[in-house]
Design an enzyme around this catalytic site. Structure first.
Site, short mmCIF file in Angstrom:
data_model
loop_
_atom_site.label_atom_id
_atom_site.label_comp_id
_atom_site.label_asym_id
_atom_site.label_seq_id
_atom_site.Cartn_x
_atom_site.Cartn_y
_atom_site.Cartn_z
N ASP A 146 44.98 29.50 47.27
CA ASP A 146 44.28 28.52 46.46
C ASP A 146 44.84 27.14 46.75
OD1 ASP A 146 42.69 30.41 45.14
OD2 ASP A 146 44.24 30.79 43.66
N ASP A 180 36.14 30.72 45.35
CA ASP A 180 35.99 30.72 43.89
C ASP A 180 34.87 29.77 43.46
OD1 ASP A 180 38.23 32.39 43.72
OD2 ASP A 180 39.62 30.72 43.46
#
Length: 217
Positions: A146, A180
């Site tokens: 991420d 995401d």
């Protein structure tokens, strides 16, 4: 919209998602932060063991179950997209479905293979791709990369709020990735426009039931 268009959208998002993740993994160490637009957008490198936005699920065994669940969900998703195309569902729904599939596949790739092809990024160590000594994990034990962080607003919660009053509040706190974002965009858009996406396919069934009732009468 044809099935090849779905594949094209998925591949395009996958290429962008994986290119960004590989760059971050091979150029940054864990928790390193690069300001893009100071005060509200940073590239902030973290890894997570579980679901989107850093959520976790049940340790090592849970990690395997989650990865296998993702794999099954992606396979079922591609099959279901063929069905939606055959039944001529709206282009908007198919695009949203493609976004969700692309995001799920992007994080699945991390979970399945990143432990095998990267070494660790702990401390000030910048990971290598395909290191000689091998990766930090095994098949199905990779960590999801991420990096997108948008702390748009930071303040203090009012003291009258139970339990959290007086605590520092940051919006938006989670660190996420392009996969995401694709999933969230697809899901939220479907929820907002579900009547438009599904309405036309519900009408014929309602009309058929109505005709059947009139005939019976």
């Amino acid at each position: 919209m044809k099935y090849r268009h779905v594949i094209l959208i998925v591949v395009l998002i996958l290429v962008i998602d994986q290119a960004v993740k590989i760059w971050v993994k091979t150029h940054m160490y864990m928790q390193q932060e690069i300001p893009v637009f100071p005060n509200w957008f940073f590239i902030h490198f973290i890894e997570n063991e579980g679901m989107a936005y850093g959520l976790k699920f049940g340790g090592e065994f849970g990690k395997i179950i989650l990865t296998l669940f993702r794999l099954i969900a992606v396979i079922v998703g591609f099959v279901y997209m063929k069905k939606l195309i055959a039944e001529k569902y709206s282009r908007g729904l198919l695009i949203c479905g493609s976004l969700i599939l692309a995001g799920a596949t992007g994080n699945l790739i991390d979970s399945m293979f990143y432990g095998m092809i990267f070494n660790d990024s702990l401390g000030y160590n910048v990971a290598q791709l395909f290191p000689k000594e091998g990766g930090y994990g095994t098949f199905l034990h990779g960590r999801v990369v991420d990096m997108l962080y948008f702390p748009i607003y930071e303040g203090v919660l009012p003291k009258w709020i139970p339990f959290k009053g007086g605590d520092t509040f940051i919006f938006f706190r989670p660190v996420f990735n392009i996969a995401d974002a694709a999933i969230s965009t697809g899901v939220i858009t479907i929820l907002l426009f579900q009547k438009r996406f599904f309405g036309r396919h519900m009408e014929p069934k309602e009309s058929t039931n109505s005709i059947a009732s009139d005939t019976a009468a």
